[in-house]
Design a protein around this motif. Structure first.
Motif, PDB file in Angstrom:
ATOM      1  N   PRO A   1       5.267 -38.564 -15.909  1.00 39.35           N
ATOM      2  CA  PRO A   1       4.142 -38.005 -15.702  1.00 39.35           C
ATOM      3  C   PRO A   1       5.092 -38.053 -14.514  1.00 39.35           C
ATOM      4  CG  PRO A   1       2.639 -39.970 -16.050  1.00 39.35           C
ATOM      5  CD  PRO A   1       4.616 -39.536 -16.808  1.00 39.35           C
ATOM      6  N   PRO A   2       4.661 -37.752 -12.591  1.00 40.39           N
ATOM      7  CA  PRO A   2       2.756 -36.691 -12.649  1.00 40.39           C
ATOM      8  C   PRO A   2       3.309 -35.362 -13.475  1.00 40.39           C
ATOM      9  CG  PRO A   2       4.429 -36.323 -10.290  1.00 40.39           C
ATOM     10  CD  PRO A   2       5.168 -37.442 -11.605  1.00 40.39           C
ATOM     11  N   ILE A   3       4.118 -34.651 -13.208  1.00 39.20           N
ATOM     12  CA  ILE A   3       4.364 -32.953 -13.987  1.00 39.20           C
ATOM     13  C   ILE A   3       4.779 -33.040 -15.124  1.00 39.20           C
ATOM     14  CG2 ILE A   3       5.936 -31.201 -12.947  1.00 39.20           C
ATOM     15  CD1 ILE A   3       7.534 -31.926 -10.923  1.00 39.20           C
ATOM     16  N   GLN A   4       3.557 -31.902 -15.403  1.00 39.61           N
ATOM     17  CA  GLN A   4       2.950 -32.243 -17.581  1.00 39.61           C
ATOM     18  C   GLN A   4       4.589 -31.657 -18.135  1.00 39.61           C
ATOM     19  OE1 GLN A   4      -0.816 -31.343 -18.880  1.00 39.61           O
ATOM     20  NE2 GLN A   4       0.328 -31.977 -20.973  1.00 39.61           N
ATOM     21  N   PHE A   5       4.306 -30.461 -17.201  1.00 40.25           N
ATOM     22  CA  PHE A   5       4.831 -29.146 -17.845  1.00 40.25           C
ATOM     23  C   PHE A   5       6.381 -28.201 -16.610  1.00 40.25           C
ATOM     24  CE2 PHE A   5       1.338 -28.204 -19.448  1.00 40.25           C
ATOM     25  CZ  PHE A   5       1.668 -28.336 -20.485  1.00 40.25           C
TER      26      PHE A   5
ATOM     27  N   MET B   1       2.656 -27.658 -13.532  1.00 40.70           N
ATOM     28  CA  MET B   1       4.098 -27.765 -13.128  1.00 40.70           C
ATOM     29  C   MET B   1       4.146 -28.011 -11.353  1.00 40.70           C
ATOM     30  SD  MET B   1       5.225 -24.235 -14.526  1.00 40.70           S
ATOM     31  CE  MET B   1       6.281 -24.052 -15.016  1.00 40.70           C
ATOM     32  N   GLY B   2       5.973 -28.208 -11.575  1.00 41.89           N
ATOM     33  CA  GLY B   2       5.778 -28.595 -10.022  1.00 41.89           C
ATOM     34  C   GLY B   2       5.774 -27.438  -9.119  1.00 41.89           C
ATOM     35  N   LYS B   3       6.244 -27.694  -7.422  1.00 41.72           N
ATOM     36  CA  LYS B   3       5.370 -26.101  -6.422  1.00 41.72           C
ATOM     37  C   LYS B   3       6.819 -25.504  -6.578  1.00 41.72           C
ATOM     38  CE  LYS B   3       5.456 -25.223  -1.973  1.00 41.72           C
ATOM     39  NZ  LYS B   3       4.587 -26.611  -0.639  1.00 41.72           N
ATOM     40  N   LEU B   4       7.863 -25.463  -6.464  1.00 46.14           N
ATOM     41  CA  LEU B   4       8.262 -24.270  -6.419  1.00 46.14           C
ATOM     42  C   LEU B   4       8.956 -23.724  -8.444  1.00 46.14           C
ATOM     43  CD1 LEU B   4      11.853 -25.567  -4.997  1.00 46.14           C
ATOM     44  CD2 LEU B   4      10.645 -24.280  -4.294  1.00 46.14           C
ATOM     45  N   ASP B   5       8.286 -24.266  -8.975  1.00 45.48           N
ATOM     46  CA  ASP B   5       8.210 -23.722 -10.451  1.00 45.48           C
ATOM     47  C   ASP B   5       7.111 -23.045 -10.176  1.00 45.48           C
ATOM     48  OD1 ASP B   5      10.411 -24.655 -11.032  1.00 45.48           O
ATOM     49  OD2 ASP B   5      10.147 -26.053 -12.776  1.00 45.48           O
ATOM     50  N   LYS B   6       6.208 -23.520 -10.374  1.00 51.53           N
ATOM     51  CA  LYS B   6       4.118 -23.034  -9.957  1.00 51.53           C
ATOM     52  C   LYS B   6       4.664 -21.516  -9.374  1.00 51.53           C
ATOM     53  CE  LYS B   6       1.391 -26.080  -9.258  1.00 51.53           C
ATOM     54  NZ  LYS B   6      -0.270 -26.725  -9.127  1.00 51.53           N
ATOM     55  N   ILE B   7       5.199 -21.613  -8.052  1.00 53.65           N
ATOM     56  CA  ILE B   7       5.314 -20.703  -7.292  1.00 53.65           C
ATOM     57  C   ILE B   7       5.936 -19.261  -7.613  1.00 53.65           C
ATOM     58  CG2 ILE B   7       6.276 -19.353  -5.150  1.00 53.65           C
ATOM     59  CD1 ILE B   7       5.960 -22.365  -3.789  1.00 53.65           C
ATOM     60  N   ALA B   8       7.337 -19.535  -8.361  1.00 56.88           N
ATOM     61  CA  ALA B   8       8.193 -18.499  -9.429  1.00 56.88           C
ATOM     62  C   ALA B   8       7.360 -17.587 -10.319  1.00 56.88           C
ATOM     63  CB  ALA B   8       9.774 -19.057  -9.873  1.00 56.88           C
ATOM     64  N   VAL B   9       6.443 -18.829 -11.574  1.00 60.94           N
ATOM     65  CA  VAL B   9       5.962 -17.797 -12.341  1.00 60.94           C
ATOM     66  C   VAL B   9       4.139 -17.462 -12.092  1.00 60.94           C
ATOM     67  CG1 VAL B   9       4.607 -18.924 -14.695  1.00 60.94           C
ATOM     68  CG2 VAL B   9       6.125 -19.958 -13.069  1.00 60.94           C
TER      69      VAL B   9
END
Length: 133
Positions: free
Chosen positions: A25-29, A115-123
Motif C-alpha cells: 500500500p497505499p496505492i492498490q492499483f 490509484m495514484g493521483k496522476l493515473d486517476k486523473i488520466a483514467v
C-alpha cells in the motif's frame, strides 16, 4: 531540474481497464508502465515494460498517445505519458511478483478509487471524455 519520463498503458475493453494490483500500500492499483531509459523512445519503453511486468507483447501500431501529465517535486519533474491500447488479449500474467499481486480487467470507476493521483486523473479524463462501446 531533472525530468523523468514515465509511460503508462491505458489498456481498455469497453468500460474496463487493465490494472496491476500492488503488493504494498497505499496505492492498490496501478497501470502497466515504467521509466523510459536513455535513448529509448516512449513507445519502446512502454512495449518493454509491458513485457517485463505482465509478459505481454503489444504492437507499436496499437498504441495511441493521449496525455502527458506532470508532477513537479523539489528536485525533479516526473512526466507520465499515457497511451491507449484496445488490442490486448488475455495472455498476460504477472512477471514481477515482488511488486504485483495480480493483473486483471477492472471497471474504471472502481479502479480510480485506489490509484495514484496522476493515473486517476488520466483514467477519469479518458473515460469521461470518450464514448466507449
Amino acid at each position: 531540474m531533472k525530468i523523468i519520463n514515465k509511460t503508462r498503458l491505458l489498456a481498455i475493453r469497453k468500460t474496463k481497464l487493465l490494472v496491476l494490483e500492488n503488493i504494498k500500500p497505499p496505492i492498490q492499483f496501478t497501470l502497466v508502465g515504467g521509466v523510459a531509459r536513455k535513448r529509448e523512445t516512449l513507445e519502446d519503453s512502454l512495449i518493454r515494460e509491458t513485457i517485463e511486468e505482465i509478459d505481454l507483447k503489444i504492437q507499436r501500431s496499437a498504441l495511441n498517445f493521449v496525455y502527458a501529465l506532470s508532477k513537479p517535486t523539489a528536485h525533479k519533474i516526473i512526466v507520465k505519458h499515457y497511451y491507449t491500447c484496445f488490442k490486448v488479449d488475455n495472455s498476460f500474467k504477472i512477471k514481477e511478483t515482488e511488486k504485483f499481486k495480480d493483473v486483471y480487467w477492472l471497471e474504471w470507476k472502481e479502479a480510480i478509487k485506489h490509484m495514484g493521483k496522476l493515473d486517476k486523473i488520466a483514467v477519469k479524463r479518458y473515460f469521461e471524455n470518450t464514448t466507449t462501446t
